[in-house]
Design a protein around this motif. Structure first.
Motif, PDB file in Angstrom:
ATOM      1  N   ASP A  41       0.723  -1.192   0.009  1.00 14.31           N
ATOM      2  CA  ASP A  41      -0.021   0.036  -0.010  1.00 14.31           C
ATOM      3  C   ASP A  41       1.041   1.359   0.095  1.00 14.31           C
ATOM      4  O   ASP A  41       0.763   2.204  -0.582  1.00 14.31           O
ATOM      5  N   LEU A  45       0.766   4.245  -2.676  1.00 18.57           N
ATOM      6  CA  LEU A  45       0.413   5.706  -2.423  1.00 18.57           C
ATOM      7  C   LEU A  45       2.007   6.358  -2.784  1.00 18.57           C
ATOM      8  O   LEU A  45       1.369   7.604  -3.342  1.00 18.57           O
ATOM      9  N   ASP A  49       1.502   9.669  -5.101  1.00 18.12           N
ATOM     10  CA  ASP A  49       1.845  11.006  -4.673  1.00 18.12           C
ATOM     11  C   ASP A  49       2.723  11.718  -5.693  1.00 18.12           C
ATOM     12  O   ASP A  49       2.827  12.968  -5.916  1.00 18.12           O
ATOM     13  N   GLY A  62      -5.291  13.758  -1.530  1.00 15.91           N
ATOM     14  CA  GLY A  62      -4.588  12.564  -1.060  1.00 15.91           C
ATOM     15  C   GLY A  62      -5.573  11.284  -1.869  1.00 15.91           C
ATOM     16  O   GLY A  62      -6.200  11.734  -2.552  1.00 15.91           O
ATOM     17  N   ASP A  63      -5.128  10.232  -1.473  1.00 15.44           N
ATOM     18  CA  ASP A  63      -5.451   9.154  -1.898  1.00 15.44           C
ATOM     19  C   ASP A  63      -5.547   8.021  -0.636  1.00 15.44           C
ATOM     20  O   ASP A  63      -4.833   7.999   0.141  1.00 15.44           O
ATOM     21  N   VAL A  80      -9.012   3.075  -5.562  1.00 12.03           N
ATOM     22  CA  VAL A  80      -8.563   4.081  -4.783  1.00 12.03           C
ATOM     23  C   VAL A  80      -9.455   5.269  -4.673  1.00 12.03           C
ATOM     24  O   VAL A  80      -9.982   5.991  -5.804  1.00 12.03           O
TER      25      VAL A  80
END
Length: 588
Positions: A41, A45, A49, A62-63, A80
């Motif tokens: 993860d 991410l 980013d 963000g996610d 996501v």
């Protein structure tokens, strides 16, 4: 009560993670699952980013990874959610296809998220506060008050703080002067009018002996109800089945008793494998069916008021096990998709739910299915109904199409498609890695109907008197069991083709190119394209126009960007007033 609107139901969303073994080859075959881990993860991410600056987004954006499941041909899929100031924006999602090392290969955005990413000015803005004025308990109380139901909670209610995009429909520039009746699905688009801080409240209750499931959007400012929708998404021993004659059913022998547990399909879950239980006219699942011999049922409709455990009572369980086994096998053998979630997590079906209950549904509280005995209908355990209900479970684990508006119609249609594919596969022998060309009847619920009149006609939805045959600008306001109609017709045309006979049930006035009757590509290929789009491209907010675009992408990836299959997708959607028609190549 309108039984048709209740029938063929499922509840809610689920997101699970186990491991899937490799399986059958062929277009659309799913890959082994990679168990989620903090390291995987974090790596994903980090990739997201790195993309943020290129999208013109700052640290407020963000996610959040909400689910992982198998993809096709060595890939994995991650879903996501987009966040703003660490709060999820409802419906703003990406579907990421990853290689075996977790590198992003492709990204499919919801239309709203894609637009949001293009210009930060379209977002909530730096002055948008994510501090709620009311508590989550107050939001739950507001949701319960709006329902006005005297009911007990099946599971505790929950509330998630979200950013709710209030949407409006507007025409694209080229369609501003069109008459309303001339609009095509691609002539309009959903845009964000404004954003609201809100709570997404899940309530799962039982009133008397009936499930009452809702999702409610409650303003986090003043407790006002912003939106609400009904989540009742309305289904080897020898078994004497009601609809398929004598059928083999897998059972287990323990302590001299046969139990309706199939330990060859699924792992974990409530019973360790796929199972059939006896709700015995209650609202809970009850216990697994047990018998002294390995011969079950009498093949007859359940006699109301009779025993649920004698031969007559066992027939509903035989129906359910036969449907469950064949639905599992269809998805496993065709796609290597295991169980509902792709991770082989076992589910179960509870027979004899409530008394003379005219419904079948999938429940997110147990990730299982309930089958009624029927009153206006016969027992609801026919093969297409069970394929339909398990299809809801697959959609819940993947695209999670919101059960309202156009996405809700697509959710229902996806389950109808699954029911027809399972029916064809089971009636074709239940073996092999392709879905036969024939075996299903392209109608839903004919067997359970006491009059023999189907609930839905996929080839001509309007035969039910309520469903439209094609997209129109008001379709999002219909009950989802009716707004599913055009997509069902699209799928029929994609698989079977259309007719040029204007007086027949298989004609579309929107097919204006050559030939007048489009050519189908067969049920197997049509099912593969739909399954790939639903599991690896659709987001929860996908509408008819977006479904067309992503079905075209899926067809191109499976069969080539200039393939007859891709052209058939374009023509099938054109046939329901979604996009323009195109010519078929000579000789197709």
């Amino acid at each position: 009560m309108n039984k048709r609107k209740m029938l063929l139901a499922s509840f809610g969303a689920l997101s699970l993670a186990v491991v899937v073994p490799a399986g059958a080859a062929g277009p659309g075959t799913m890959s082994p699952a990679v168990a989620a881990s903090p390291q995987l993860d974090a790596a994903l991410l980090a990739q997201l980013d790195a993309r943020r600056a290129a999208r013109g987004q700052d640290a407020r954006h963000g996610d959040a990874i909400v689910a992982r499941h198998p993809g096709t041909q060595g890939t994995q899929v991650a879903r996501v959610a987009h966040t703003y100031k660490n709060v999820r924006i409802f419906g703003f999602e990406s579907v990421l296809v990853l290689d075996a090392n977790g590198k992003i290969l492709s990204e499919s955005d919801s239309e709203q998220r894609a637009n949001f990413a293009k210009a930060d000015a379209a977002g909530p803005g730096s002055d948008f506060s994510v501090v709620p004025a009311i508590s989550s308990k107050a939001a739950i109380d507001a949701a319960l008050a709006s329902l006005g139901a005297s009911a007990r909670h099946e599971t505790p209610p929950s509330a998630e703080l979200i950013i709710w995009p209030a949407m409006r429909t507007e025409r694209v520039p080229d369609a501003r002067d069109k008459q309303e009746q001339e609009l095509n699905a691609l002539d309009v688009q959903e845009v964000v009018d404004h954003y609201e801080l809100a709570y997404l409240v899940h309530t799962r209750m039982v009133a008397g002996d009936k499930p009452v499931y809702h999702d409610t959007i409650v303003s986090a400012r003043d407790g006002a109800i912003l939106a609400q929708w009904n989540m009742l998404q309305t289904v080897v021993g020898v078994g004497h089945s009601q609809y398929n004659g004598d059928v083999p059913i897998n059972t287990t022998l323990a302590e001299g008793k046969y139990r309706m547990i199939d330990d060859t399909r699924g792992t974990g879950g409530t019973f360790g494998a796929m199972a059939i239980t006896n709700a015995n006219h209650g609202t809970s699942a009850g216990s697994v069916y047990v018998n002294d011999t390995n011969t079950w049922g009498d093949g007859k409709q359940y006699v109301n008021g009779g025993s649920t455990t004698n031969a007559n009572g066992q027939t509903a369980a035989v129906n359910a096990m036969w449907g469950l086994m064949n639905t599992y096998d269809t998805m496993k053998n065709v796609f290597n998709w295991l169980s509902l979630d792709g991770h082989n997590t076992a589910t179960y079906i509870a027979a004899h739910v409530n008394t003379a209950y005219d419904n079948a549904y999938y429940s997110d509280t147990c990730r299982c299915m309930f089958i009624g005995d029927g009153s206006s209908f016969n027992s609801l355990g026919s093969i297409d109904v069970i394929g339909h209900e398990m299809g809801h479970g697959v959609t819940a684990a993947t695209s999670n199409l919101t059960y309202a508006g156009e996405s809700g119609g697509l959710n229902e249609s996806s389950s109808d498609i699954n029911g027809e594919a399972v029916e064809a596969y089971a009636r074709g022998g239940g073996k092999g890695d392709t879905v036969p060309l024939t075996g299903n009847d392209w109608v839903l619920g004919k067997e359970i109907s006491k009059s023999g009149t189907p609930l839905r006609w996929m080839y001509r939805p309007s035969k039910d008197g309520s469903s439209p045959d094609a997209w129109n600008s008001s379709i999002k306001r219909l009950d989802v069991h009716y707004s599913s109609g055009p997509n069902n017709r699209m799928f029929y045309f994609l698989a079977q083709g259309s007719s040029a006979d204007k007086a027949g049930d298989y004609y579309s006035k929107y097919l204006v190119r050559t030939p007048a009757a489009m050519t189908g590509i067969g049920l197997d290929k049509a099912y593969r394209i739909w399954f790939k789009a639903n599991t690896t491209k659709f987001t929860s907010s996908t509408n008819y126009a977006d479904a067309r675009a992503k079905m075209i992408e899926a067809a191109g990836e499976l069969y080539g960007k200039s393939s007859r299959e891709l052209i058939a997708v374009q023509r099938a959607y054109a046939a329901i007033n979604v996009g323009a028609d195109v010519d078929e190549p000579p000789g197709q």
